[in-house]
Design a protein around this motif. Structure first.
Motif, mmCIF file in Angstrom:
data_model
loop_
_atom_site.group_PDB
_atom_site.id
_atom_site.type_symbol
_atom_site.label_atom_id
_atom_site.label_comp_id
_atom_site.label_asym_id
_atom_site.label_seq_id
_atom_site.Cartn_x
_atom_site.Cartn_y
_atom_site.Cartn_z
ATOM 1 N N LYS A 10 0.836 -1.205 0.000
ATOM 2 C CA LYS A 10 0.000 0.000 0.000
ATOM 3 C C LYS A 10 0.872 1.258 0.000
ATOM 4 O O LYS A 10 0.620 2.186 -0.766
ATOM 5 C CB LYS A 10 -0.925 -0.010 1.221
ATOM 6 N N GLN A 14 0.945 3.908 -3.063
ATOM 7 C CA GLN A 14 0.607 5.307 -2.858
ATOM 8 C C GLN A 14 1.772 6.225 -3.225
ATOM 9 O O GLN A 14 1.565 7.290 -3.799
ATOM 10 C CB GLN A 14 0.149 5.552 -1.425
ATOM 11 N N THR A 59 -9.100 0.823 1.123
ATOM 12 C CA THR A 59 -7.908 0.511 1.899
ATOM 13 C C THR A 59 -8.196 0.243 3.375
ATOM 14 O O THR A 59 -7.282 0.273 4.206
ATOM 15 C CB THR A 59 -6.880 1.654 1.767
ATOM 16 N N ASP A 64 -11.358 -3.774 2.049
ATOM 17 C CA ASP A 64 -9.917 -3.542 1.899
ATOM 18 C C ASP A 64 -9.347 -4.327 0.714
ATOM 19 O O ASP A 64 -9.512 -5.541 0.629
ATOM 20 C CB ASP A 64 -9.185 -3.946 3.172
ATOM 21 N N TYR A 95 -10.021 5.213 1.216
ATOM 22 C CA TYR A 95 -9.916 4.775 -0.174
ATOM 23 C C TYR A 95 -8.925 5.642 -0.929
ATOM 24 O O TYR A 95 -8.563 6.733 -0.495
ATOM 25 C CB TYR A 95 -11.288 4.807 -0.856
ATOM 26 N N GLU A 96 -8.495 5.115 -2.065
ATOM 27 C CA GLU A 96 -7.647 5.845 -3.000
ATOM 28 C C GLU A 96 -8.452 6.074 -4.267
ATOM 29 O O GLU A 96 -9.153 5.179 -4.723
ATOM 30 C CB GLU A 96 -6.409 5.028 -3.360
#
Length: 111
Positions: A10, A14, A59, A64, A95-96
């Motif tokens: 993660k 990111q 996330t 997830d 969240y992304e």
């Protein structure tokens, strides 16, 4: 070449997204199994339908790791509608939001 240790997938994902300028990270202020409401989305320039085609990666919580595609954006409701329908509500989850040109599954392949 230096070795990166101690970073999660993660964190690496990111970092890639931030460096590409293709990532927005937030927490849903409301939601359901087909949409995310997020009052902080007002900080992103955009009107109705401007986020269609973008990707959401959940996330946290029961969702997830799930990846969905934005099918509608209602600027007045600050609502991202997505497909496919999820098994749990997105309300309160982190969240992304990825630009449409950078599918998160492809980023995972690069990692």
């Amino acid at each position: 070449m230096p070795v990166i240790q101690g970073r999660t997938r993660k964190e690496i994902r990111q970092s890639i997204g931030y460096n590409l300028g293709a990532l927005y990270v937030s927490t849903a202020t409301g939601g359901a199994t087909t949409y995310v409401d997020d009052t902080s989305l007002t900080t992103i320039v955009g009107g109705d339908d401007d986020h269609i085609g973008k990707w959401i990666v959940f996330t946290s919580g029961d969702l997830d790791g799930n990846i969905v595609r934005v099918t509608d954006y209602d600027a007045s409701a600050i609502r991202l509608t997505f497909q496919p329908t999820q098994s749990a509500s997105a309300s309160g989850l982190t969240y992304e939001l990825w630009d449409s040109d950078f599918p998160p599954a492809r980023i995972h392949d690069f990692i």
